[in-house]
Design a protein around this motif. Structure first.
Motif, mmCIF file in Angstrom:
data_model
loop_
_atom_site.group_PDB
_atom_site.id
_atom_site.type_symbol
_atom_site.label_atom_id
_atom_site.label_comp_id
_atom_site.label_asym_id
_atom_site.label_seq_id
_atom_site.Cartn_x
_atom_site.Cartn_y
_atom_site.Cartn_z
ATOM 1 N N GLY A 89 0.820 -1.203 0.000
ATOM 2 C CA GLY A 89 0.000 0.000 0.000
ATOM 3 C C GLY A 89 0.855 1.254 0.000
ATOM 4 N N PRO A 90 0.381 2.294 0.677
ATOM 5 C CA PRO A 90 1.051 3.599 0.618
ATOM 6 C C PRO A 90 2.285 3.739 1.506
ATOM 7 N N GLY A 91 2.637 2.737 2.280
ATOM 8 C CA GLY A 91 3.780 2.851 3.180
ATOM 9 C C GLY A 91 5.115 2.800 2.461
ATOM 10 N N VAL A 92 6.180 2.954 3.249
ATOM 11 C CA VAL A 92 7.546 2.927 2.739
ATOM 12 C C VAL A 92 8.324 1.900 3.558
ATOM 13 N N ALA A 93 9.045 1.002 2.881
ATOM 14 C CA ALA A 93 9.873 0.009 3.563
ATOM 15 C C ALA A 93 11.004 0.706 4.304
ATOM 16 N N VAL A 94 11.283 0.259 5.530
ATOM 17 C CA VAL A 94 12.338 0.899 6.318
ATOM 18 C C VAL A 94 13.437 -0.058 6.760
ATOM 19 N N LEU A 95 13.242 -1.363 6.595
ATOM 20 C CA LEU A 95 14.328 -2.289 6.915
ATOM 21 C C LEU A 95 15.371 -2.217 5.806
ATOM 22 N N PRO A 96 16.641 -2.316 6.168
ATOM 23 C CA PRO A 96 17.666 -2.355 5.124
ATOM 24 C C PRO A 96 17.423 -3.547 4.187
ATOM 25 N N PRO A 97 17.613 -3.371 2.898
ATOM 26 C CA PRO A 97 17.355 -4.445 1.930
ATOM 27 C C PRO A 97 18.162 -5.703 2.251
ATOM 28 N N GLY A 98 17.513 -6.851 2.089
ATOM 29 C CA GLY A 98 18.177 -8.129 2.310
ATOM 30 C C GLY A 98 18.161 -8.607 3.745
ATOM 31 N N THR A 99 17.513 -7.870 4.641
ATOM 32 C CA THR A 99 17.432 -8.289 6.038
ATOM 33 C C THR A 99 16.646 -9.588 6.137
ATOM 34 N N SER A 100 17.205 -10.553 6.854
ATOM 35 C CA SER A 100 16.506 -11.815 7.082
ATOM 36 C C SER A 100 16.806 -12.314 8.489
ATOM 37 N N LEU A 101 16.004 -13.253 8.945
ATOM 38 C CA LEU A 101 16.157 -13.816 10.281
ATOM 39 C C LEU A 101 17.095 -15.010 10.241
ATOM 40 N N LEU A 102 18.056 -15.032 11.159
ATOM 41 C CA LEU A 102 18.937 -16.188 11.308
ATOM 42 C C LEU A 102 18.442 -17.092 12.435
ATOM 43 N N HIS A 103 18.168 -16.495 13.608
ATOM 44 C CA HIS A 103 17.716 -17.249 14.775
ATOM 45 C C HIS A 103 16.758 -16.392 15.588
ATOM 46 N N VAL A 104 15.922 -17.064 16.364
ATOM 47 C CA VAL A 104 15.016 -16.357 17.275
ATOM 48 C C VAL A 104 14.820 -17.206 18.519
ATOM 49 N N PHE A 105 14.683 -16.536 19.657
ATOM 50 C CA PHE A 105 14.411 -17.219 20.920
ATOM 51 C C PHE A 105 13.489 -16.341 21.741
ATOM 52 N N LEU A 106 12.462 -16.940 22.320
ATOM 53 C CA LEU A 106 11.526 -16.233 23.194
ATOM 54 C C LEU A 106 11.535 -16.925 24.544
ATOM 55 N N ASP A 107 11.961 -16.213 25.596
ATOM 56 C CA ASP A 107 12.005 -16.838 26.914
ATOM 57 C C ASP A 107 10.672 -16.678 27.646
ATOM 58 N N GLU A 108 10.571 -17.301 28.807
ATOM 59 C CA GLU A 108 9.316 -17.314 29.571
ATOM 60 C C GLU A 108 8.948 -15.954 30.141
ATOM 61 N N ASP A 109 9.896 -15.005 30.168
ATOM 62 C CA ASP A 109 9.611 -13.655 30.658
ATOM 63 C C ASP A 109 9.219 -12.693 29.545
ATOM 64 N N GLY A 110 9.106 -13.184 28.321
ATOM 65 C CA GLY A 110 8.687 -12.336 27.203
ATOM 66 C C GLY A 110 9.808 -11.630 26.479
ATOM 67 N N LEU A 111 11.060 -12.035 26.720
ATOM 68 C CA LEU A 111 12.195 -11.449 26.015
ATOM 69 C C LEU A 111 12.435 -12.231 24.730
ATOM 70 N N MET A 112 12.260 -11.559 23.608
ATOM 71 C CA MET A 112 12.552 -12.173 22.318
ATOM 72 C C MET A 112 13.916 -11.673 21.856
ATOM 73 N N THR A 113 14.813 -12.618 21.578
ATOM 74 C CA THR A 113 16.117 -12.287 21.016
ATOM 75 C C THR A 113 16.079 -12.699 19.556
ATOM 76 N N ILE A 114 16.334 -11.746 18.669
ATOM 77 C CA ILE A 114 16.343 -12.050 17.236
ATOM 78 C C ILE A 114 17.739 -11.783 16.694
ATOM 79 N N ASP A 115 18.220 -12.737 15.921
ATOM 80 C CA ASP A 115 19.517 -12.618 15.272
ATOM 81 C C ASP A 115 19.245 -12.397 13.789
ATOM 82 N N LEU A 116 19.565 -11.211 13.314
ATOM 83 C CA LEU A 116 19.307 -10.838 11.925
ATOM 84 C C LEU A 116 20.577 -10.963 11.088
#
Length: 178
Positions: free
Chosen positions: A87-114
């Motif tokens: 739609g009318p928005g603009v992409a803001v992530l740097p091109p080619g960004t992808s997820l390598l790993h993700v972890f969500l602990d029991e306290d709600g902390l999500m660690t993402i490795d991009l």
């Protein structure tokens, strides 16, 4: 006449700066082959992109195939942010960004490795940096239940900042991302 030329030069400079610092719409990428989802369920998601004005985020709804694992769900969300708005928005992530790993602990902390593209592809100032990080954090919080804080890592290494303006060496509280 002289005043009109000065105004024209100022308008051109502002337009160039907006394009140069990452607020220009991305070109359409080549179509990515999609998996056969005829037997899979779909889930509505909310993605956050920058408004064309570059001063706020706007939400865009999409239907994505239901994901069996946390990694698949987060990878799909990051891929959609990287693909850009329909739609009318603009992409803001740097091109080619992808997820390598993700972890969500029991306290709600999500660690993402991009991927390193997240850091190496970033071009922009404080506003573009804030929009990129906030787009990512708000998208994750809106679509993954239980996320309260997000820690961003890049290529397996801690990331102090994306562009020098927003500290990323500690978790970002979702409730502080407007």
């Amino acid at each position: 006449m002289r005043r009109a030329i000065v105004v024209l030069v100022l308008v051109a400079a502002v337009a160039w700066a907006g394009w140069r610092f990452g607020l220009a719409p991305r070109r359409a990428a080549a179509p990515v082959p999609q998996a056969d989802t005829s037997s899979a369920g779909f889930r509505a998601v909310r993605l956050f992109f920058a408004a064309a004005s570059g001063d706020r985020l706007i939400a865009e709804s999409r239907e994505l195939p239901e994901s069996a694992t946390l990694h698949e769900r987060v990878a799909a969300l990051v891929a959609e942010l990287d693909r850009g708005p329909s739609g009318p928005g603009v992409a803001v992530l740097p091109p080619g960004t992808s997820l390598l790993h993700v972890f969500l602990d029991e306290d709600g902390l999500m660690t993402i490795d991009l991927s390193r593209s997240f850091q190496q592809g970033f071009r922009g100032g404080a506003g573009a940096e804030y929009l990129a990080v906030t787009s990512l954090v708000r998208t994750l919080a809106a679509n993954v239940p239980g996320v309260k804080r997000v820690l961003i890592v890049c290529g397996g290494e801690p990331l102090a900042t994306l562009g020098g303006h927003l500290p990323l060496d500690r978790p970002l509280d979702v409730s502080e991302m407007p």
